[in-house]
Scaffold this active site. Structure first.
Site, PDB file in Angstrom:
ATOM      1  N   TYR A 223       0.818  -1.213   0.000  1.00  0.00           N
ATOM      2  CA  TYR A 223       0.000   0.000   0.000  1.00  0.00           C
ATOM      3  C   TYR A 223       0.857   1.270   0.000  1.00  0.00           C
ATOM      4  O   TYR A 223       0.599   2.203  -0.763  1.00  0.00           O
ATOM      5  CB  TYR A 223      -0.957   0.012   1.200  1.00  0.00           C
ATOM      6  CG  TYR A 223      -1.792   1.257   1.227  1.00  0.00           C
ATOM      7  CD1 TYR A 223      -2.744   1.491   0.219  1.00  0.00           C
ATOM      8  CD2 TYR A 223      -1.629   2.223   2.208  1.00  0.00           C
ATOM      9  CE1 TYR A 223      -3.492   2.651   0.207  1.00  0.00           C
ATOM     10  CE2 TYR A 223      -2.378   3.389   2.200  1.00  0.00           C
ATOM     11  CZ  TYR A 223      -3.309   3.597   1.194  1.00  0.00           C
ATOM     12  OH  TYR A 223      -4.043   4.757   1.174  1.00  0.00           O
TER      13      TYR A 223
ATOM     14  N   GLY B 138      -2.807   8.605   4.189  1.00  0.00           N
ATOM     15  CA  GLY B 138      -3.956   7.908   4.764  1.00  0.00           C
ATOM     16  C   GLY B 138      -3.646   6.463   5.114  1.00  0.00           C
ATOM     17  O   GLY B 138      -2.660   5.890   4.653  1.00  0.00           O
TER      18      GLY B 138
ATOM     19  N   GLN C 136      -6.160  18.217   5.189  1.00  0.00           N
ATOM     20  CA  GLN C 136      -6.464  17.778   3.819  1.00  0.00           C
ATOM     21  C   GLN C 136      -7.881  17.228   3.757  1.00  0.00           C
ATOM     22  O   GLN C 136      -8.337  16.542   4.668  1.00  0.00           O
ATOM     23  CB  GLN C 136      -5.464  16.702   3.385  1.00  0.00           C
ATOM     24  CG  GLN C 136      -5.721  16.150   1.990  1.00  0.00           C
ATOM     25  CD  GLN C 136      -6.397  14.797   2.006  1.00  0.00           C
ATOM     26  OE1 GLN C 136      -6.131  13.977   2.880  1.00  0.00           O
ATOM     27  NE2 GLN C 136      -7.293  14.546   1.058  1.00  0.00           N
TER      28      GLN C 136
ATOM     29  N   HIS D 121       0.381  12.730  -6.682  1.00  0.00           N
ATOM     30  CA  HIS D 121       0.015  11.816  -5.582  1.00  0.00           C
ATOM     31  C   HIS D 121       1.078  10.735  -5.391  1.00  0.00           C
ATOM     32  O   HIS D 121       0.783   9.578  -5.086  1.00  0.00           O
ATOM     33  CB  HIS D 121      -1.348  11.180  -5.890  1.00  0.00           C
ATOM     34  CG  HIS D 121      -2.190  10.861  -4.680  1.00  0.00           C
ATOM     35  ND1 HIS D 121      -3.221  11.652  -4.265  1.00  0.00           N
ATOM     36  CD2 HIS D 121      -2.152   9.822  -3.805  1.00  0.00           C
ATOM     37  CE1 HIS D 121      -3.788  11.118  -3.183  1.00  0.00           C
ATOM     38  NE2 HIS D 121      -3.154  10.006  -2.880  1.00  0.00           N
TER      39      HIS D 121
ATOM     40  N   ARG E 165      13.049  12.997  -2.029  1.00  0.00           N
ATOM     41  CA  ARG E 165      13.667  12.013  -1.138  1.00  0.00           C
ATOM     42  C   ARG E 165      14.780  12.586  -0.272  1.00  0.00           C
ATOM     43  O   ARG E 165      15.126  12.003   0.749  1.00  0.00           O
ATOM     44  CB  ARG E 165      14.232  10.829  -1.959  1.00  0.00           C
ATOM     45  CG  ARG E 165      13.159  10.003  -2.661  1.00  0.00           C
ATOM     46  CD  ARG E 165      12.308   9.265  -1.625  1.00  0.00           C
ATOM     47  NE  ARG E 165      11.149   8.600  -2.218  1.00  0.00           N
ATOM     48  CZ  ARG E 165       9.951   9.147  -2.354  1.00  0.00           C
ATOM     49  NH1 ARG E 165       9.726  10.384  -1.963  1.00  0.00           N
ATOM     50  NH2 ARG E 165       8.945   8.469  -2.880  1.00  0.00           N
TER      51      ARG E 165
ATOM     52  N   ARG F 154       6.257   9.442   1.331  1.00  0.00           N
ATOM     53  CA  ARG F 154       6.694   8.114   1.779  1.00  0.00           C
ATOM     54  C   ARG F 154       7.895   8.111   2.734  1.00  0.00           C
ATOM     55  O   ARG F 154       7.907   7.314   3.669  1.00  0.00           O
ATOM     56  CB  ARG F 154       6.998   7.235   0.566  1.00  0.00           C
ATOM     57  CG  ARG F 154       5.742   6.871  -0.243  1.00  0.00           C
ATOM     58  CD  ARG F 154       6.105   5.912  -1.357  1.00  0.00           C
ATOM     59  NE  ARG F 154       4.995   5.620  -2.250  1.00  0.00           N
ATOM     60  CZ  ARG F 154       4.671   6.345  -3.314  1.00  0.00           C
ATOM     61  NH1 ARG F 154       5.363   7.427  -3.613  1.00  0.00           N
ATOM     62  NH2 ARG F 154       3.654   5.981  -4.085  1.00  0.00           N
TER      63      ARG F 154
HETATM   64  C1  FNR Z   1      -0.710   9.351   0.075  1.00  0.00           C
HETATM   65  N1  FNR Z   1      -1.114  10.597  -0.410  1.00  0.00           N
HETATM   66  C2  FNR Z   1      -2.284  11.153   0.069  1.00  0.00           C
HETATM   67  N2  FNR Z   1      -2.663  12.397  -0.350  1.00  0.00           N
HETATM   68  C3  FNR Z   1      -3.781  12.974   0.139  1.00  0.00           C
HETATM   69  O1  FNR Z   1      -4.096  14.086  -0.253  1.00  0.00           O
HETATM   70  N3  FNR Z   1      -4.539  12.311   1.055  1.00  0.00           N
HETATM   71  C4  FNR Z   1      -4.251  11.069   1.512  1.00  0.00           C
HETATM   72  O2  FNR Z   1      -4.947  10.513   2.352  1.00  0.00           O
HETATM   73  C5  FNR Z   1      -3.087  10.451   0.975  1.00  0.00           C
HETATM   74  N4  FNR Z   1      -2.752   9.184   1.353  1.00  0.00           N
HETATM   75  C6  FNR Z   1      -1.553   8.641   0.945  1.00  0.00           C
HETATM   76  C7  FNR Z   1      -1.177   7.392   1.421  1.00  0.00           C
HETATM   77  C8  FNR Z   1       0.088   6.865   1.091  1.00  0.00           C
HETATM   78  C9  FNR Z   1       0.495   5.551   1.633  1.00  0.00           C
HETATM   79  C10 FNR Z   1       0.956   7.612   0.250  1.00  0.00           C
HETATM   80  C11 FNR Z   1       2.325   7.095  -0.091  1.00  0.00           C
HETATM   81  C12 FNR Z   1       0.548   8.825  -0.251  1.00  0.00           C
HETATM   82  C13 FNR Z   1      -0.239  11.370  -1.292  1.00  0.00           C
HETATM   83  C14 FNR Z   1       0.746  12.212  -0.492  1.00  0.00           C
HETATM   84  O3  FNR Z   1       0.097  13.250   0.183  1.00  0.00           O
HETATM   85  C15 FNR Z   1       1.826  12.838  -1.387  1.00  0.00           C
HETATM   86  O4  FNR Z   1       1.208  13.505  -2.453  1.00  0.00           O
HETATM   87  C16 FNR Z   1       2.801  11.813  -1.938  1.00  0.00           C
HETATM   88  O5  FNR Z   1       3.093  10.822  -0.989  1.00  0.00           O
HETATM   89  C17 FNR Z   1       4.079  12.505  -2.367  1.00  0.00           C
HETATM   90  O6  FNR Z   1       4.919  11.634  -3.014  1.00  0.00           O
HETATM   91  P1  FNR Z   1       6.156  10.872  -2.317  1.00  0.00           P
HETATM   92  O7  FNR Z   1       6.862  11.866  -1.431  1.00  0.00           O
HETATM   93  O8  FNR Z   1       5.549   9.738  -1.544  1.00  0.00           O
HETATM   94  O9  FNR Z   1       6.936  10.430  -3.480  1.00  0.00           O
END
Ligand code: FNR
Length: 416
Positions: free
Chosen positions: A37, A92, A141, A313, A348, A368
């Site tokens: 996930y 999330g 958010q 995302h 990163r 992440r």
């Molecule tokens: C997310 N992202 C996300 N965005 C959002 O607006 N609401 C959410 O609930 C979530 N949930 C979520 C879960 C997981 C496991 C990940 C990895 C990402 C997207 C997040 O806010 C963001 O845009 C990205 O994670 C940025 O990219 P990197 O830094 O993971 O490469």
């Protein structure tokens, strides 16, 4: 240089400092389900790769003898002071990684002073997460529900809990095609992970009660007209690959709350008209997250939105999407220097933050990596990931010869 001093006199870090090592350690520490996930992306993972490869195409050209010994990494974005130009992205269903993921993140944010954008899909009610933030600011958010009453309820709760901005995520009106999750059967949400935020919402529970009451009376509860297409895809897979989702389908009907959540959490018909109503619904600055096209960026700002987050995302929605960094360049060109533009997806390291700022981001969000830190070493892991990004950005500025964020312009880069 604090980080080196700590290394000499303090403990060894709890989480690997190198991004790839951190990812590897996180994979070992996480369940298969959680790894799929969190680390997974859409389709063949092209967007995730694009996000990283975009950074490989830019190179910093350091300047010497500029006397950048005292550096200022701080910046104020929409009234929120950032001690370094990044915040923690909303993530999330974090409970897959840690039972108290939202609280752990909030405590690490509080300890480091780095603001945190709370996810709509939290396992912990936002009021509790807000209380764990201490004096460090947070934003909220929002996924736009099919139920307008729930939209107002969440906005009201966010305002009451002291959120400093509302971040509306546009790119997840339906869930993307995520093979890693699909292969493991049900999505985290279908098992109730990440819906604590909703089950602590009075308006939301009202919707559930209505359905339960209707079912008790033997009446068909009014069903929303739109079935989220993620569910439709799961059903289609179940039809065509019965073995794969057999377990999922055999489980008893999920609780009413989970079903109501899946039907109401996001609106596939979300449009600019919905966004236009926000001005009358909140006093908070409004930020739209998930913008990739320059025209959408312009339209958002024309509508009076306060800022945007250029984001795909983290490559989790559309496969073969434009890299977020590439989109950032086009968006900044389109909206001019004064608009508030944040960026995420693929950041990163501290050097990545430097490059994103040079290409026009006012600040970035980290996704992440901090979840990986949490997987490896809980709150301490999140704090270390944050500290490492700050330290590397600071050293990069020192060595590139820039003393403040305003001096990180496109002139400090060349395209390779
Ligand atoms: C997310 N992202 C996300 N965005 C959002 O607006 N609401 C959410 O609930 C979530 N949930 C979520 C879960 C997981 C496991 C990940 C990895 C990402 C997207 C997040 O806010 C963001 O845009 C990205 O994670 C940025 O990219 P990197 O830094 O993971 O490469």
């Amino acid at each position: 240089s604090q980080i080196y001093r700590d290394g000499v006199v303090g403990d060894r870090p709890a989480a690997p400092t190198h991004a790839a090592g951190l990812e590897e350690a996180a994979e070992s520490a996480m369940s298969r389900r959680a790894w799929a996930y969190v680390a997974g992306g859409a389709g063949e993972g092209r967007t995730m790769r694009n996000n990283r490869e975009a950074f490989d195409r830019w190179a910093i050209v350091p300047r010497m003898l500029t006397g950048a010994a005292d550096r200022d990494l701080s910046r104020t974005v929409l009234g929120t002071r950032l001690p370094a130009p990044f915040a923690l992205a909303p993530v999330g269903a974090g409970q897959l990684v840690h039972r108290d993921a939202d609280l752990v993140t909030a405590r690490a944010a509080a300890a480091t002073g780095i603001p945190y954008v709370f996810t709509n899909q939290g396992g912990t009610p936002l009021e509790e997460t807000a209380a764990a933030m201490g004096a460090t600011p947070h934003w909220m958010q929002l996924y736009w529900s099919t139920d307008e009453g729930l939209v107002d309820s969440l906005i009201g709760r966010a305002e009451a809990a002291g959120a400093k901005a509302l971040v509306v995520t546009l790119d997840t009106t339906v869930l993307g095609w995520r093979p890693q999750d699909l292969d493991l059967g049900s999505l985290p949400f279908a098992r109730g992970q990440g819906i604590g935020q909703y089950t602590s919402d009075e308006h939301f529970m009202g919707l559930v009660d209505e359905r339960v009451a209707a079912a008790a009376k033997g009446e068909p509860a009014e069903r929303p007209k739109v079935i989220p297409s993620a569910i439709r895809s799961l059903l289609s897979i179940a039809r065509h690959h019965p073995g794969r989702l057999r377990d999922n389908l055999r489980t008893p009907r999920p609780r009413a709350a989970v079903e109501t959540f899946l039907e109401t959490y996001s609106n596939p018909r979300l449009s600019w008209d919905h966004i236009a109503t926000l001005r009358d619904r909140t006093t908070l600055p409004v930020v739209l997250k998930g913008i990739l096209h320059p025209d959408d960026a312009r339209r958002a700002l024309d509508l009076g939105v306060d800022g945007i987050v250029v984001s795909n995302h983290g490559g989790r929605q559309v496969d073969s999407s434009i890299a977020s960094l590439d989109a950032l360049v086009r968006v900044r060109d389109a909206v001019g220097p004064d608009a508030t533009v944040l960026m995420d997806s693929g950041i990163r390291t501290g050097a990545d933050v430097f490059v994103a700022l040079a290409l026009g981001a006012d600040a970035v969000l980290l996704g992440r990596p901090y979840m990986y830190g949490m997987a490896v070493a809980g709150q301490r892991g999140v704090e270390e990931v944050i500290a490492n990004v700050v330290a590397e950005l600071d050293l990069t500025m020192a060595l590139a010869g820039v003393a403040d964020l305003a001096s990180i312009t496109r002139d400090v880069l060349v395209e390779r």
